[in-house]
Design a protein around this motif. Structure first.
Motif: not given
Length: 209
Positions: A16, A19-20, A125, A135, A178-179, A181-183, A185-186
């Motif tokens: 990730g 994308s992250t 990550f 993935r 990174t498994n 919620d990506q938001e 994490l950001v």
């Protein structure tokens, strides 16, 4: 020490990173990002390699990029970091462990070169092997399919390199699953960039020194 952070981001493929970092760049537009795979693709194309895109580079890897190519591009990276870390937060998105047809290859920085890069933090990550496999199956983007054992080896090898970098450079290594919620994490990563803790950095470097 400047008011800006320099971050080295790494992890096995499909962890990730790209994308992250793209989402983090949207959150912080002034963020400087060096995406190693994209830079290497352009570098090889400029040298005349019959290379269409980054997906093709991922599938060929050692067949296209030699250690000499990596060293030459690393010179450009060091110059980029010296310049950009004075103007804003700077992130290097890279991984030194690649899957090859015979197994794996590690083309890591030397201890001296990584000390020259001088990141303030290393972010690793990672995800569980099953997630890596899912993935890649969902969107290979040139990445070779790997077994669960190969995914474990890849994650462990990349973590080992990251920890070694932390030892030789005297900076902390943060490992992010990174498994999630990506938001969220950001959000967490953006807070790390915005809240520069000088005391934390100095304490870590003194303890490591």
């Amino acid at each position: 020490m400047t008011a800006f952070k320099a971050i080295y981001v790494t992890g096995a493929p499909a962890s990730g990173k790209s994308s992250t970092m793209a989402m983090l760049k949207e959150r912080i537009p002034e963020l400087n990002v060096w995406e190693y795979g994209a830079r290497l693709t352009s570098f090889l194309q400029e040298r005349g390699a019959a290379l269409t895109n980054q997906d093709e580079l991922r599938s060929l890897s050692a067949g296209m990029a030699t250690p000499a190519d990596i060293n030459a591009l690393d010179d450009q990276l060091l110059a980029w970091m010296r310049h950009n870390r004075q103007t804003g937060h700077s992130v290097v998105d890279s991984h030194s462990v690649t899957k090859e047809e015979y197994g794996f290859r590690v083309t890591a920085f030397s201890a001296e070169r990584f000390r020259q890069l001088a990141p303030d933090e290393i972010w690793l990550f990672y995800v569980e092997p099953e997630i890596t496999s899912e993935r890649i199956a969902r969107n290979a983007a040139g990445r070779p399919m790997i077994s669960l054992e190969e995914a474990r080896i890849h994650n462990a090898s990349q973590a080992s390199v990251a920890c070694t970098y932390g030892v030789v450079s005297g900076c902390p290594v943060y490992m992010f699953d990174t498994n999630v919620d990506q938001e969220k994490l950001v959000d967490r990563l953006a807070r790390r960039l915005k809240n520069r803790n000088h005391a934390e950095q100095e304490e870590f470097r003194n303890a490591a020194g």
